[in-house]
Design a protein around this motif. Structure first.
Motif, mmCIF file in Angstrom:
data_model
loop_
_atom_site.group_PDB
_atom_site.id
_atom_site.type_symbol
_atom_site.label_atom_id
_atom_site.label_comp_id
_atom_site.label_asym_id
_atom_site.label_seq_id
_atom_site.Cartn_x
_atom_site.Cartn_y
_atom_site.Cartn_z
ATOM 1 N N MET A 42 0.837 -1.179 0.000
ATOM 2 C CA MET A 42 0.000 0.000 0.000
ATOM 3 C C MET A 42 0.886 1.248 0.000
ATOM 4 O O MET A 42 1.917 1.284 0.650
ATOM 5 C CB MET A 42 -0.901 0.020 1.228
ATOM 6 N N ILE A 43 0.432 2.254 -0.716
ATOM 7 C CA ILE A 43 1.094 3.547 -0.701
ATOM 8 C C ILE A 43 0.447 4.364 0.406
ATOM 9 O O ILE A 43 -0.778 4.483 0.466
ATOM 10 C CB ILE A 43 0.959 4.267 -2.050
ATOM 11 N N ARG A 44 1.292 4.917 1.271
ATOM 12 C CA ARG A 44 0.803 5.726 2.378
ATOM 13 C C ARG A 44 1.180 7.186 2.129
ATOM 14 O O ARG A 44 2.351 7.488 1.923
ATOM 15 C CB ARG A 44 1.399 5.232 3.687
ATOM 16 N N VAL A 45 0.178 8.028 2.161
ATOM 17 C CA VAL A 45 0.383 9.464 1.982
ATOM 18 C C VAL A 45 0.013 10.137 3.298
ATOM 19 O O VAL A 45 -1.076 9.922 3.824
ATOM 20 C CB VAL A 45 -0.494 10.025 0.844
ATOM 21 N N PHE A 82 -5.308 0.514 -2.030
ATOM 22 C CA PHE A 82 -3.998 0.700 -2.650
ATOM 23 C C PHE A 82 -3.284 1.959 -2.173
ATOM 24 O O PHE A 82 -2.064 2.027 -2.175
ATOM 25 C CB PHE A 82 -4.125 0.740 -4.178
ATOM 26 N N VAL A 83 -4.061 2.976 -1.777
ATOM 27 C CA VAL A 83 -3.505 4.256 -1.333
ATOM 28 C C VAL A 83 -4.274 4.713 -0.102
ATOM 29 O O VAL A 83 -5.502 4.736 -0.114
ATOM 30 C CB VAL A 83 -3.608 5.342 -2.428
ATOM 31 N N ILE A 87 -0.893 2.555 -10.563
ATOM 32 C CA ILE A 87 -1.109 3.363 -9.360
ATOM 33 C C ILE A 87 0.229 3.882 -8.835
ATOM 34 O O ILE A 87 0.356 5.064 -8.508
ATOM 35 C CB ILE A 87 -1.877 2.576 -8.287
ATOM 36 N N CYS A 88 1.235 3.013 -8.784
ATOM 37 C CA CYS A 88 2.573 3.464 -8.366
ATOM 38 C C CYS A 88 3.091 4.545 -9.313
ATOM 39 O O CYS A 88 3.665 5.538 -8.881
ATOM 40 C CB CYS A 88 3.564 2.296 -8.321
ATOM 41 N N SER A 89 2.871 4.345 -10.589
ATOM 42 C CA SER A 89 3.321 5.341 -11.574
ATOM 43 C C SER A 89 2.630 6.680 -11.360
ATOM 44 O O SER A 89 3.278 7.733 -11.375
ATOM 45 C CB SER A 89 3.043 4.851 -12.992
ATOM 46 N N ALA A 90 1.330 6.633 -11.152
ATOM 47 C CA ALA A 90 0.579 7.876 -10.943
ATOM 48 C C ALA A 90 1.034 8.590 -9.680
ATOM 49 O O ALA A 90 1.266 9.810 -9.692
ATOM 50 C CB ALA A 90 -0.923 7.576 -10.871
ATOM 51 N N MET A 91 1.196 7.847 -8.596
ATOM 52 C CA MET A 91 1.593 8.467 -7.337
ATOM 53 C C MET A 91 3.021 8.996 -7.403
ATOM 54 O O MET A 91 3.310 10.073 -6.865
ATOM 55 C CB MET A 91 1.437 7.463 -6.195
ATOM 56 N N SER A 92 3.907 8.280 -8.080
ATOM 57 C CA SER A 92 5.281 8.762 -8.254
ATOM 58 C C SER A 92 5.282 10.059 -9.040
ATOM 59 O O SER A 92 5.997 11.015 -8.699
ATOM 60 C CB SER A 92 6.137 7.721 -8.973
ATOM 61 N N VAL A 121 -6.716 9.655 -7.241
ATOM 62 C CA VAL A 121 -6.274 8.264 -7.387
ATOM 63 C C VAL A 121 -7.061 7.367 -6.435
ATOM 64 O O VAL A 121 -7.520 6.281 -6.810
ATOM 65 C CB VAL A 121 -4.754 8.137 -7.150
ATOM 66 N N ILE A 122 -7.256 7.829 -5.203
ATOM 67 C CA ILE A 122 -8.038 7.052 -4.235
ATOM 68 C C ILE A 122 -9.471 6.884 -4.723
ATOM 69 O O ILE A 122 -10.036 5.775 -4.659
ATOM 70 C CB ILE A 122 -8.000 7.714 -2.846
ATOM 71 N N ASP A 123 -10.072 7.950 -5.230
ATOM 72 C CA ASP A 123 -11.445 7.873 -5.725
ATOM 73 C C ASP A 123 -11.569 6.892 -6.885
ATOM 74 O O ASP A 123 -12.568 6.181 -7.002
ATOM 75 C CB ASP A 123 -11.943 9.255 -6.170
ATOM 76 N N GLN A 124 -10.552 6.839 -7.738
ATOM 77 C CA GLN A 124 -10.613 5.969 -8.908
ATOM 78 C C GLN A 124 -10.309 4.503 -8.591
ATOM 79 O O GLN A 124 -10.959 3.611 -9.117
ATOM 80 C CB GLN A 124 -9.643 6.451 -9.981
ATOM 81 N N TYR A 125 -9.315 4.266 -7.720
ATOM 82 C CA TYR A 125 -8.846 2.899 -7.501
ATOM 83 C C TYR A 125 -9.137 2.352 -6.117
ATOM 84 O O TYR A 125 -8.937 1.167 -5.869
ATOM 85 C CB TYR A 125 -7.344 2.810 -7.784
ATOM 86 N N GLY A 126 -9.599 3.173 -5.207
ATOM 87 C CA GLY A 126 -9.964 2.701 -3.882
ATOM 88 C C GLY A 126 -8.842 2.844 -2.877
ATOM 89 O O GLY A 126 -7.677 2.968 -3.224
#
Length: 114
Positions: free
Chosen positions: A1-4, A100-101, A32-37, A92-97
């Motif tokens: 999981m990506i933590r923000v 993952f983030v 998702i990793c690509s988008a967050m990066s 990203v959270i709204d789109q993928y849940g």
């Protein structure tokens, strides 16, 4: 999981920390990793190049860590860029849940170092 973790003080963002890996797909194919990066790195680069801000940055590629921390209130351009980061993470959270983030807010002052 990506933590923000977004640090706020008096309504403005004074830090952000993004770490971890989404686990959505294999390494190199994880959108998702690509988008967050992209969100995290582009914001840091823009804070420097567009907003002409100074800040502390920590990075570790193995753990997927990027942390940006201000020791002062960011200027108006920087605040807009930081608000955009927050909007992008929420998108990203709204789109993928949130499996993952995760997004957490903490209260801190710009001078605090963790």
């Amino acid at each position: 999981m990506i933590r923000v973790v977004i640090g706020k003080h008096d309504g403005y963002i004074c830090s952000y920390r993004i770490s971890g890996h989404a686990g959505y797909a294999d390494q190199g194919k994880d959108i998702i990793c690509s988008a967050m990066s992209m969100i995290a790195i582009n914001t840091a680069n823009s804070l420097s190049a567009i907003a002409d801000e100074t800040f502390d940055v920590s990075q570790d590629d193995d753990s997927g860590l990027l942390e940006v921390r201000f020791d002062h209130r960011p200027n108006e351009k920087a605040e807009t860029l930081l608000d955009s980061l927050e909007l992008g993470v929420q998108g990203v959270i709204d789109q993928y849940g949130n499996e993952f983030v995760s997004l957490t807010y903490v209260h801190e002052t710009p001078a605090e170092k963790q």
